[in-house]
Write an enzyme that holds these catalytic residues in place. Structure first.
Site, PDB file in Angstrom:
ATOM      1  N   SER A   1       0.838  -1.193   0.000  1.00 52.97           N
ATOM      2  CA  SER A   1       0.000   0.000   0.000  1.00 52.97           C
ATOM      3  C   SER A   1       0.881   1.256   0.000  1.00 52.97           C
ATOM      4  O   SER A   1       1.731   1.405  -0.871  1.00 52.97           O
ATOM      5  CB  SER A   1      -0.966  -0.041   1.189  1.00 52.97           C
TER       6      SER A   1
ATOM      7  N   ASP B   1      -9.445  -3.713  -6.366  1.00 51.36           N
ATOM      8  CA  ASP B   1      -8.703  -2.706  -5.609  1.00 51.36           C
ATOM      9  C   ASP B   1      -8.666  -1.424  -6.428  1.00 51.36           C
ATOM     10  O   ASP B   1      -8.325  -1.452  -7.616  1.00 51.36           O
ATOM     11  CB  ASP B   1      -7.275  -3.224  -5.354  1.00 51.36           C
TER      12      ASP B   1
ATOM     13  N   HIS C   1      -7.771  -4.859  -1.723  1.00 49.77           N
ATOM     14  CA  HIS C   1      -6.718  -4.132  -1.013  1.00 49.77           C
ATOM     15  C   HIS C   1      -6.663  -4.568   0.452  1.00 49.77           C
ATOM     16  O   HIS C   1      -7.659  -4.518   1.166  1.00 49.77           O
ATOM     17  CB  HIS C   1      -6.974  -2.623  -1.090  1.00 49.77           C
TER      18      HIS C   1
END
Length: 404
Positions: free
Chosen positions: A189, A343, A373
């Site tokens: 991320s 995502d 995600h």
């Protein structure tokens, strides 16, 4: 009396948290995601936690950001007798080093891990399971970097710490039993953002060993176009909703949240920047198979001079590594990129993959067809929380590392 007060506060907190949840967009979980019920439950719990944090912040009990940090850390794993774990500092930066106790005369691979959390959350403790896992499965020396967090330490302090730790490790690798030519940086991320930014910052350093590889796990890489197919298709998919992505990103770089709607329209990108960035950031470069779930080209809006000025930090390659110059991209190390079908950041990874390959950089791409995600982060928290897609992603990363 104290018991009644405690019950009253608990009930009031619950009511406020539930009310907060119902103000937020409901989850949109496509049928392509396996274990959908589990993801729904996770979404409800997350929103409840956000509501609780907001309420306790407003009544002055604990700040929202500090409570969310506590929640993210959860329960640490039990002691692992197979590992030698020690806390150190690389100059000013806190790190935790993991290595197997088994004797090995040969120098090992080194992995620096930059945790996610949009520069505001996450910690060494929150990522304890993942770093232990990579250490055990790949016989690597893993360094988890405890970089400073915003808002106490504003952007770009996070990159400064990650870069400091990386340079220190490259210079002292052999002191930790690591081959300096086999150092890998990795992050998920926003940790993937930091990984990309660190790799870019080091390309012209002739005084240091070259990085062996970088691993980007569903990274955030650009803030030019928030209407790419993945943003449209997955805007309501937990855990990273489209609006949540931008809110957290703007807080990270300390940009006024009042410009959110203008940014969604693209009014924050000047004409000059549009001309420059369109060769790197465009739905035209997303393969057709990723546009079949109802993607529609967005209308073009005129830029706003005021919004463009306020948005300046969003175009810094430290925040948006996809916007780095070709001369930098062309010198990057071998790269592993993991993307998830469900995502909002999927297309960031696809666009970066294309840019790297266009410059002859070797890229290993792992796409989790049922992934979302956060699935890799959750994979090591047991069957109740973990998802099959996350376990598959971890296995692919380990396979890549073993070949380096």
């Amino acid at each position: 009396m104290e018991l009644l007060l405690a019950i009253f506060l608990a009930v009031l907190t619950g009511i406020v948290a539930i009310a907060f949840y119902y103000e937020h967009p409901k989850a949109e979980i496509p049928h392509g995601i396996s274990e959908r019920r589990k993801l729904y439950v996770l979404h409800y719990l997350m929103n409840f936690g956000l509501g609780l944090a907001t309420f306790l912040d407003k009544v002055g009990v604990i700040s929202e950001v500090h409570l969310l940090r506590v929640i993210m850390e959860t329960i640490p794993p039990l002691k692992d007798s197979r590992l030698l774990i020690k806390d150190l500092r690389f100059e000013r930066v806190k790190v935790r080093i993991y290595q197997l106790k088994t004797s090995n005369k040969n120098l090992r691979r080194g992995i620096l891990y930059f945790h996610g959390g949009v520069g505001r959350f996450g910690s060494i403790r929150a990522y304890e399971r993942k770093c232990r896992y990579f250490c055990r499965k790949t016989n690597s020396v893993v360094v988890s970097v405890g970089y400073r967090l915003a808002p106490e330490h504003p952007f770009p302090a996070q990159l400064e710490d990650c870069l400091t730790a990386t340079i220190h490790f490259l210079r002292t690798a052999q002191d930790h039993g690591v081959d300096p030519s086999r150092v890998v940086i990795c992050g998920d991320s926003s940790g993937g953002t930091l990984t990309a930014a660190v790799a870019q910052a080091l390309v012209n350093r002739t005084d240091l060993p070259k990085l062996r590889a970088q691993i980007l796990i569903y990274p955030f890489l650009q803030c030019v176009d928030l209407n790419l197919p993945s943003y449209q298709q997955n805007k309501g998919v937990p855990i990273l909703l489209k609006e949540r992505t931008l809110v957290l990103g703007l807080k990270y770089v300390n940009v006024d949240l009042g410009i959110i709607e203008e940014v969604f329209k693209g009014c924050h990108v000047s004409e000059d920047r549009r001309l420059k960035y369109q060769k790197w950031v465009s739905a035209d470069y997303i393969p057709h198979e990723f546009k079949t779930r109802g993607y529609k080209p967005s209308p073009t809006y005129l830029p706003s001079k005021e919004v463009c000025e306020v948005s300046e930090p969003m175009f810094d390659p430290v925040f948006s590594p996809l916007l780095a110059e070709d001369s930098v991209i062309a010198q990057l190390p071998e790269t592993f990129i993991l993307t998830c079908e469900f995502d909002v950041l999927r297309d960031d990874g696809l666009l970066y993959k294309k840019r790297l390959e266009d410059h002859g950089i070797k890229v290993t791409w792992c796409h989790l067809q049922e992934g979302f995600h956060g699935t890799v982060f959750l994979a090591l928290f047991g069957k109740v929380v973990g998802f099959r897609s996350g376990a598959k992603g971890l296995q692919k990363i380990v396979s890549f590392l073993r070949l380096l």
